[in-house]
Design an enzyme around this catalytic site. Structure first.
Site, PDB file in Angstrom:
ATOM      1  N   SER A 206       0.921  -1.241  -0.084  1.00 10.02           N
ATOM      2  CA  SER A 206      -0.103  -0.088  -0.115  1.00 10.02           C
ATOM      3  C   SER A 206       0.896   1.280   0.083  1.00 10.02           C
ATOM      4  CB  SER A 206      -0.857   0.012   1.344  1.00 10.02           C
ATOM      5  OG  SER A 206      -1.955   0.716   0.839  1.00 10.02           O
ATOM      6  N   LYS A 210       4.251   1.938  -2.349  1.00 14.59           N
ATOM      7  CA  LYS A 210       4.478   2.939  -3.014  1.00 14.59           C
ATOM      8  C   LYS A 210       6.132   3.342  -2.594  1.00 14.59           C
ATOM      9  CE  LYS A 210      -0.107   5.132  -2.194  1.00 14.59           C
ATOM     10  NZ  LYS A 210      -0.931   4.687  -2.831  1.00 14.59           N
ATOM     11  N   TRP A 297      -9.626   0.276  -5.669  1.00 16.56           N
ATOM     12  CA  TRP A 297      -9.200   1.692  -5.550  1.00 16.56           C
ATOM     13  C   TRP A 297      -7.581   2.075  -5.885  1.00 16.56           C
ATOM     14  CZ3 TRP A 297     -10.765   6.433  -4.188  1.00 16.56           C
ATOM     15  CH2 TRP A 297     -10.184   7.156  -3.472  1.00 16.56           C
ATOM     16  N   HIS A 347      -7.614  -5.640  -0.310  1.00 18.89           N
ATOM     17  CA  HIS A 347      -6.289  -5.227  -0.148  1.00 18.89           C
ATOM     18  C   HIS A 347      -5.648  -5.596   1.193  1.00 18.89           C
ATOM     19  CE1 HIS A 347      -4.088  -1.270  -0.372  1.00 18.89           C
ATOM     20  NE2 HIS A 347      -4.286  -0.906   0.776  1.00 18.89           N
TER      21      HIS A 347
HETATM   22  C1  GCU Z   1      -5.608   4.643   1.506  1.00 13.63           C
HETATM   23  C2  GCU Z   1      -4.720   5.472   0.394  1.00 13.63           C
HETATM   24  C3  GCU Z   1      -3.893   4.664  -0.349  1.00 13.63           C
HETATM   25  C4  GCU Z   1      -2.950   3.963   0.298  1.00 13.63           C
HETATM   26  C5  GCU Z   1      -3.766   3.431   1.257  1.00 13.63           C
HETATM   27  C6  GCU Z   1      -2.619   2.385   2.740  1.00 13.63           C
HETATM   28  O1  GCU Z   1      -6.529   3.958   1.032  1.00 13.63           O
HETATM   29  O2  GCU Z   1      -5.871   6.157  -0.570  1.00 13.63           O
HETATM   30  O3  GCU Z   1      -3.165   5.385  -1.802  1.00 13.63           O
HETATM   31  O4  GCU Z   1      -2.240   2.924  -0.540  1.00 13.63           O
HETATM   32  O5  GCU Z   1      -4.319   4.315   2.040  1.00 13.63           O
HETATM   33  O6  GCU Z   1      -1.485   2.836   2.627  1.00 13.63           O
HETATM   34  O7  GCU Z   1      -3.293   1.836   3.172  1.00 13.63           O
END
Ligand code: GCU
Length: 369
Positions: A206, A210, A297, A347
């Site tokens: 998540s 990144k 998402w 997720h």
């Molecule tokens: C939120 C956010 C995402 C991210 C995620 C996480 O959903 O919008 O961009 O990846 O949090 O880090 O859990």
């Protein structure tokens, strides 16, 4: 590619998306807080090391928890990943220190920052697969991301930012700061004889996926990169504007990217880079992108496409990037020098994901016998 276009793209990502970091701090020191042989029922050796960014124990610091296989005869290839809620959450091991920095909690339904407690011990273990990693001959190292930069917008006063001036529009946001912390862990690994620092796989989920992608793209010492459900600002192409968009992410998390990235709110086409170029910056090193079918998402198809579009750069190195011609069916991994799967479910990081990562690492990091 190597001498011109790659450096140019790396600069563009620094300037427009993640931001420049200050490099290795000259006063940084490493301090072993604790170590023990034969823990986790004899399977592992454990070490907890504090990285003191300013060389002082009362300054900003992060704690690396390291497990290596007790049976190892020499330095081992190692997975390195940041965790969301403290090192003590990744297994039940009672000797893992609680984090010294704030963790996210809830009070009266609201998100607050508080001290970690024993209640959190082991709560994230389903995401870490520690036993299998060790049995397969790998080390596992993890760091609480809040040690490096607490995940809230505080005007850059906390974590390691306390040591540096407020970032300029082309300087590090939190993702670049967390990635910088991963590079500092690699600086430490270069001094640890139990870890093969030339075979470190950086992994994240998540927002931390990144981060692992940016760490792997910006620091070529990482031998392999894994992005789990990283979505917008990770593996997903921004121009698709599917699921989370640049504007949404910059609005909810204004501290993650640099201030120049705000220019691309509702204006993705104006950005000189997109995320397949980030994947390409990892070439010729192996990179694995994982999606989950229920994680709309994060735009699973956009995550697949950025792997696919990075192929042309792997080809320059004579490698097959991502073999799948089309987005593969659910639970059907495709592995070249780029790996990809879309898992059933939502997720998260599941055992299924780790099965693929270990297979991919065996293929690319294990030495010929
Ligand atoms: C939120 C956010 C995402 C991210 C995620 C996480 O959903 O919008 O961009 O990846 O949090 O880090 O859990």
């Amino acid at each position: 590619w190597r001498t011109q276009r790659r450096p140019e793209l790396l600069e563009l990502f620094k300037t427009h998306v993640y931001g420049r970091d200050p490099g290795r701090p000259k006063d940084m020191t490493f301090f072993t807080l604790e170590q023990r042989h034969g823990v986790l029922n004899g399977l592992a050796n454990r070490r907890q090391v504090e990285v003191r960014f300013a060389g002082r124990r009362d300054g900003p610091r992060m704690t690396i928890l390291i497990y290596t296989p007790a049976k190892a005869k020499g330095p081992v290839p190692t997975f390195l990943g940041l965790n969301f809620r403290g090192n003590h959450t990744v297994t039940d091991d009672p000797a893992i220190r609680l984090p010294h920095s704030w963790v996210r909690g809830r009070a009266k339904g609201e998100v607050v920052n508080k001290r970690a407690t024993e209640k959190g011990r082991g709560v994230a273990k389903s995401r870490w697969n520690v036993t299998n990693i060790l049995k397969r001959g790998y080390g596992l190292a993890t760091i609480y991301y809040g040690d490096i930069d607490p995940d809230f917008d505080d005007g850059w006063k906390n974590g390691v930012h306390a040591l540096y001036p407020k970032p300029k529009p082309d300087e590090w946001g939190s993702i670049a700061t967390w990635a910088w912390g991963l590079s500092r862990a690699l600086d430490y690994f270069e001094t640890d004889k139990d870890i093969d620092h030339k075979r470190v796989a950086v992994m994240g989920h998540s927002r931390l996926g990144k981060t692992s992608l940016w760490a792997g793209a910006s620091d070529p010492r990482f031998a392999l990169v894994i992005s789990n459900n990283s979505g917008c600002g990770g593996a997903a192409l921004s121009r698709r504007a599917f699921g989370e968009t640049v504007k949404r992410i910059n609005t909810s998390f204004p501290h993650w990217f640099n201030d120049n990235f705000l220019r691309y709110n509702d204006n993705e086409n104006a950005c000189p880079v997109d995320q397949h170029m980030l994947v390409a910056l990892v070439a010729p090193r192996p990179v694995y992108i994982a999606s989950a079918v229920g994680d709309r998402w994060a735009d699973p198809h956009g995550e697949f496409l950025s792997g696919k579009y990075a192929n042309s750069v792997y080809k320059l190195y004579g490698r097959i990037g991502l073999p799948a011609a089309k987005h593969p069916p659910v639970d059907t991994p495709s592995m070249g020098t780029i790996g990809y799967h879309v898992r059933s479910g939502s997720h998260d990081v599941k055992e299924y994901d780790w099965v693929q990562y270990l297979k991919f690492a065996d293929k690319h990091l294990k030495k010929e016998k």
